[in-house]
Design a protein around this motif. Sequence first.
Motif, short mmCIF file in Angstrom:
data_model
loop_
_atom_site.label_atom_id
_atom_site.label_comp_id
_atom_site.label_asym_id
_atom_site.label_seq_id
_atom_site.Cartn_x
_atom_site.Cartn_y
_atom_site.Cartn_z
N ILE A 7 30.10 32.26 6.72
CA ILE A 7 29.95 33.72 6.87
C ILE A 7 31.32 34.36 7.08
N VAL A 8 32.18 33.72 7.91
CA VAL A 8 33.52 34.29 8.14
C VAL A 8 34.29 34.39 6.83
N PHE A 9 34.24 33.31 6.02
CA PHE A 9 34.98 33.33 4.75
C PHE A 9 34.46 34.42 3.83
N ILE A 10 33.11 34.50 3.68
CA ILE A 10 32.57 35.43 2.68
C ILE A 10 32.77 36.87 3.15
N ILE A 11 32.63 37.11 4.48
CA ILE A 11 32.84 38.49 4.96
C ILE A 11 34.29 38.89 4.77
N SER A 12 35.24 37.97 5.04
CA SER A 12 36.64 38.38 4.84
C SER A 12 36.93 38.57 3.36
N GLY A 13 36.28 37.78 2.48
CA GLY A 13 36.43 38.00 1.05
C GLY A 13 35.93 39.38 0.65
N LEU A 14 34.74 39.74 1.17
CA LEU A 14 34.17 41.06 0.84
C LEU A 14 35.04 42.17 1.40
N PHE A 15 35.68 41.92 2.55
CA PHE A 15 36.59 42.92 3.12
C PHE A 15 37.73 43.23 2.16
N PHE A 16 38.30 42.17 1.54
CA PHE A 16 39.40 42.42 0.61
C PHE A 16 38.93 43.13 -0.66
N PHE A 17 37.69 42.83 -1.11
CA PHE A 17 37.12 43.58 -2.23
C PHE A 17 37.00 45.06 -1.87
N PHE A 18 36.53 45.30 -0.63
CA PHE A 18 36.37 46.67 -0.15
C PHE A 18 37.72 47.39 -0.14
N VAL A 19 38.76 46.70 0.37
CA VAL A 19 40.10 47.29 0.41
C VAL A 19 40.57 47.63 -1.00
N GLY A 20 40.29 46.73 -1.97
CA GLY A 20 40.68 46.99 -3.34
C GLY A 20 40.01 48.23 -3.90
N THR A 21 38.73 48.38 -3.60
CA THR A 21 37.99 49.56 -4.10
C THR A 21 38.52 50.83 -3.48
N VAL A 22 38.75 50.80 -2.15
CA VAL A 22 39.34 51.97 -1.48
C VAL A 22 40.70 52.28 -2.08
N GLY A 23 41.46 51.23 -2.40
CA GLY A 23 42.77 51.41 -3.00
C GLY A 23 42.70 52.14 -4.32
N ILE A 24 41.71 51.77 -5.17
CA ILE A 24 41.56 52.46 -6.46
C ILE A 24 41.33 53.95 -6.23
N LEU A 25 40.51 54.26 -5.23
CA LEU A 25 40.16 55.67 -5.01
C LEU A 25 41.30 56.45 -4.36
N ARG A 26 42.11 55.80 -3.52
CA ARG A 26 43.07 56.56 -2.73
C ARG A 26 44.47 56.63 -3.32
N PHE A 27 44.87 55.64 -4.13
CA PHE A 27 46.24 55.65 -4.63
C PHE A 27 46.47 56.83 -5.58
N PRO A 28 47.71 57.36 -5.64
CA PRO A 28 47.94 58.62 -6.36
C PRO A 28 48.02 58.52 -7.89
N ASP A 29 48.58 57.44 -8.46
CA ASP A 29 48.72 57.44 -9.93
C ASP A 29 48.24 56.12 -10.53
N ALA A 30 48.27 56.07 -11.86
CA ALA A 30 47.64 54.95 -12.57
C ALA A 30 48.27 53.61 -12.23
N LEU A 31 49.61 53.54 -12.15
CA LEU A 31 50.25 52.24 -11.91
C LEU A 31 49.91 51.70 -10.53
N THR A 32 49.88 52.58 -9.51
CA THR A 32 49.54 52.08 -8.19
C THR A 32 48.06 51.73 -8.11
N ARG A 33 47.22 52.43 -8.91
CA ARG A 33 45.79 52.08 -8.92
C ARG A 33 45.58 50.68 -9.48
N ALA A 34 46.41 50.33 -10.47
CA ALA A 34 46.30 48.97 -11.02
C ALA A 34 46.56 47.93 -9.93
#
Lengths: 95, 159
Positions: A7-34
């Motif tokens: 559970i610890v491994f999978i939750i921390s994995g999902l946390f990084f997926f979540f961070v990636g998704t938030v990153g796509i939404l919050r970063f200002p331009d296309a290169l940083t979104r990548a």
Amino acid sequence: MINIIVIVFIISGLFFFFVGTVGILRFPDALTRAHGAAKADTLGAVLCLIGLMIYNGFDSSNIKILMVIVFLWTTNPTATHMIAKAINRSIKISR
Amino acid sequence: MKNKWRVIIILLLFFILFSEKLNIANLITALLISLFIYKINYDELKDIKLFKLKTIPLWGLYIIDLIKEVIIANVQVAKIVLSPKMNINPRIVNYKSGLKGEMFLTILANSITLTPGTMTVDLRGSEFQIHCLNDDYAMGLVGNCFERTLLKIEEAQNE
């Protein structure tokens, strides 16, 4: 006990997926979104797969999951690089 | 010609690893499929350079370094993304590498892309164009641990 580790491994994995998704939404331009889009997969997917490996116990299908990790870590940067190159070229053209 | 049988044996071991059983019928199938794969990929495989055995410990060191860097960088990027005021200053920096072989340059470029915060945009000769999220990442590129290990491996490979 093993379930807790899984559970610890999978939750921390999902946390990084979540961070990636938030990153796509919050970063200002296309290169940083990548950055956000591609980098979440590296650690997020690997942590989820390691969780599955531990849950599965130790037998030969673990080798296959390990190969999935290896291929993920070679193809993911290649795809990111191609996307970055395309974005860079389109920025140069539009200037 | 010596290389041909090494490549075929590696392909054969892969087949056996994935099919999970070892008997005569399986072995013959594996051999035939390996020969077929070698045949259709002949142009790529005929002058392939296999890695020397003594570089394996260095590769192990490299993989440990890579995993360590990926974890550290991922946590740092997570902090940047989740902080209310994003501390980013994206820009493209040029970086000249001391590596020569095309294979090693590709591995270095992929490693740089794999560690969050830096991304290889273009590669001309041995000069990388790297997109950095932050000034710290641009500083950290000079003399990074990947390149040091790869230089050692290249030296051992060319001996």
